[in-house]
Design a protein around this motif. Sequence first.
Motif, short mmCIF file in Angstrom:
data_model
loop_
_atom_site.label_atom_id
_atom_site.label_comp_id
_atom_site.label_asym_id
_atom_site.label_seq_id
_atom_site.Cartn_x
_atom_site.Cartn_y
_atom_site.Cartn_z
N ASP A 4 0.86 -1.19 0.00
CA ASP A 4 0.00 0.00 0.00
C ASP A 4 0.90 1.24 0.00
N PRO A 5 1.42 1.61 -1.20
CA PRO A 5 2.41 2.69 -1.23
C PRO A 5 1.90 4.01 -0.68
N ALA A 6 0.63 4.34 -0.93
CA ALA A 6 0.11 5.63 -0.44
C ALA A 6 0.17 5.65 1.09
N THR A 8 2.08 3.82 3.16
CA THR A 8 3.47 3.83 3.64
C THR A 8 4.09 5.21 3.50
N TRP A 9 3.91 5.84 2.32
CA TRP A 9 4.52 7.16 2.12
C TRP A 9 3.83 8.23 2.95
N ASN A 10 2.51 8.09 3.16
CA ASN A 10 1.83 9.05 4.04
C ASN A 10 2.42 8.98 5.45
N VAL A 44 7.52 14.52 -11.39
CA VAL A 44 6.91 13.21 -11.20
C VAL A 44 7.20 12.71 -9.78
N ALA A 45 6.17 12.23 -9.08
CA ALA A 45 6.35 11.69 -7.72
C ALA A 45 7.19 12.68 -6.90
N ASP A 46 6.62 13.85 -6.73
CA ASP A 46 7.35 15.02 -6.22
C ASP A 46 7.47 15.04 -4.70
N ASP A 66 1.98 13.32 -6.83
CA ASP A 66 2.54 12.27 -5.98
C ASP A 66 1.37 11.45 -5.45
N ILE A 67 1.67 10.19 -5.15
CA ILE A 67 0.60 9.30 -4.65
C ILE A 67 0.21 9.62 -3.20
N ALA A 68 1.13 10.28 -2.46
CA ALA A 68 0.91 10.46 -1.01
C ALA A 68 0.28 11.82 -0.72
N GLU A 69 -0.97 11.79 -0.25
CA GLU A 69 -1.65 13.07 0.00
C GLU A 69 -0.97 13.88 1.11
N VAL A 90 -2.74 14.86 -6.39
CA VAL A 90 -2.49 13.56 -5.75
C VAL A 90 -2.86 12.51 -6.79
N ALA A 91 -1.88 11.71 -7.19
CA ALA A 91 -2.17 10.70 -8.22
C ALA A 91 -1.12 9.60 -8.20
N ASP A 92 -1.57 8.42 -8.55
CA ASP A 92 -0.67 7.29 -8.81
C ASP A 92 -0.11 7.49 -10.22
N ALA A 108 12.29 13.75 -12.93
CA ALA A 108 11.98 12.46 -12.31
C ALA A 108 13.14 12.13 -11.37
N ILE A 109 12.99 12.57 -10.13
CA ILE A 109 14.08 12.47 -9.16
C ILE A 109 13.73 11.41 -8.12
N PHE A 110 14.51 10.37 -8.10
CA PHE A 110 14.32 9.25 -7.17
C PHE A 110 12.89 8.70 -7.23
N VAL A 111 12.54 8.22 -8.41
CA VAL A 111 11.21 7.62 -8.62
C VAL A 111 11.35 6.09 -8.70
N GLY A 189 16.29 11.14 4.78
CA GLY A 189 15.93 10.07 3.85
C GLY A 189 17.08 9.64 2.94
N HIS A 190 17.88 10.59 2.52
CA HIS A 190 19.03 10.31 1.64
C HIS A 190 20.24 10.94 2.32
N ARG A 191 21.04 10.13 2.94
CA ARG A 191 22.12 10.72 3.74
C ARG A 191 23.34 9.83 3.73
C1 LIG Z 1 12.13 8.75 -2.77
S1 LIG Z 1 10.67 9.72 -2.80
C2 LIG Z 1 11.18 11.03 -3.88
C3 LIG Z 1 10.31 12.24 -3.78
C4 LIG Z 1 10.78 13.43 -4.64
N1 LIG Z 1 10.88 13.10 -6.03
C5 LIG Z 1 12.08 14.00 -4.13
O1 LIG Z 1 13.09 13.86 -4.82
O2 LIG Z 1 12.07 14.57 -3.03
C6 LIG Z 1 9.60 8.74 -3.83
C7 LIG Z 1 8.21 9.35 -4.01
O3 LIG Z 1 7.45 8.49 -4.86
C8 LIG Z 1 6.09 8.57 -4.43
N2 LIG Z 1 5.38 7.38 -4.97
C9 LIG Z 1 5.48 6.10 -4.57
N3 LIG Z 1 4.72 5.30 -5.34
C10 LIG Z 1 4.12 6.11 -6.25
C11 LIG Z 1 3.21 5.88 -7.32
N4 LIG Z 1 2.78 4.66 -7.62
N5 LIG Z 1 2.80 6.94 -8.05
C12 LIG Z 1 3.21 8.21 -7.74
N6 LIG Z 1 4.07 8.48 -6.74
C13 LIG Z 1 4.53 7.44 -6.01
C14 LIG Z 1 6.19 8.60 -2.92
O4 LIG Z 1 5.04 9.09 -2.29
C15 LIG Z 1 7.41 9.50 -2.73
O5 LIG Z 1 7.03 10.85 -2.61
#
Ligand SMILES: C[S@@+](CC[C@H](N)C(=O)[O-])C[C@H]1O[C@@H](n2cnc3c(N)ncnc32)[C@H](O)[C@@H]1O
Length: 204
Positions: A4-6, A8-10, A44-46, A66-69, A90-92, A108-111, A189-191
């Motif tokens: 359930d990605p939404a 977990t990320w929420n 994308v996935a911001d 992003d999927i996470a509201e 908010v979108a998948d 598209a940064i860390f997607v 998160g990234h360190r």
């Molecule tokens: C590692 S984070 C990177 C966030 C952002 N791009 C950044 O660099 O700060 C990954 C992101 O992907 C989102 N995500 C996960 N699964 C997704 C999906 N199926 N569709 C859209 N976003 C998604 C998460 O909610 C999270 O915000």
Amino acid sequence: MLSDPAKTWNQRFAQDEFLFGTAPNGWLRDHAGVWRANERVLCVADGEGRNSVWLAGCGYTVDAFDIAEMGVAKARRFAADKKVTVNFSVADCDTFEWPQAAYDGVAAIFVQFADPAVRERLFANIVSCLKPGGTLILQGYTPKQLEYRTGGPSILSHLYTKELLRKSFAELDIQVLREYEADVQEGNGHRGRSALVGLVARRR
Ligand SMILES: C[S@@+](CC[C@H](N)C(=O)[O-])C[C@H]1O[C@@H](n2cnc3c(N)ncnc32)[C@H](O)[C@@H]1O
């Protein structure tokens, strides 16, 4: 993939702190100059908005999803604090309404939430939403990151090699494709020492 990605990320975004910090990603910051002021960029996935808010502050016209509201709510507050406008949703990535040939840029940064099947659809959508001449800026981790464990997924098939990116974006003209290591400081998160790959590629 998370079941359930939404959810977990929420949970990850529920804290006040920004999980990946409030500064933009370094690869994006170093290459965003490929876009001209006012050009239309999709993030994308911001997540919590660090990249979209920075881009809007640079003068670009920015859409982000992003999927996470919880992440998007935080990003909206961050944009309001910085007095910039970003069109958030908010979108998948599989249900986002990808416009065709609409964007001058995609970030598209860390997607790397995407498994190979989702990634194939995601990358196809990224290519088709770019205008001819539009440019993708992408950053991810390489398989070597499994040794560092300083961020990113711990699933090999989600990680990128240069070969994978070359193949995935064969329709684009690759302008920069670099595997490198760096000490990354992006929130908690990234360190730390990280094995990265960065891409800049232009639609023909
Ligand atoms: C590692 S984070 C990177 C966030 C952002 N791009 C950044 O660099 O700060 C990954 C992101 O992907 C989102 N995500 C996960 N699964 C997704 C999906 N199926 N569709 C859209 N976003 C998604 C998460 O909610 C999270 O915000």
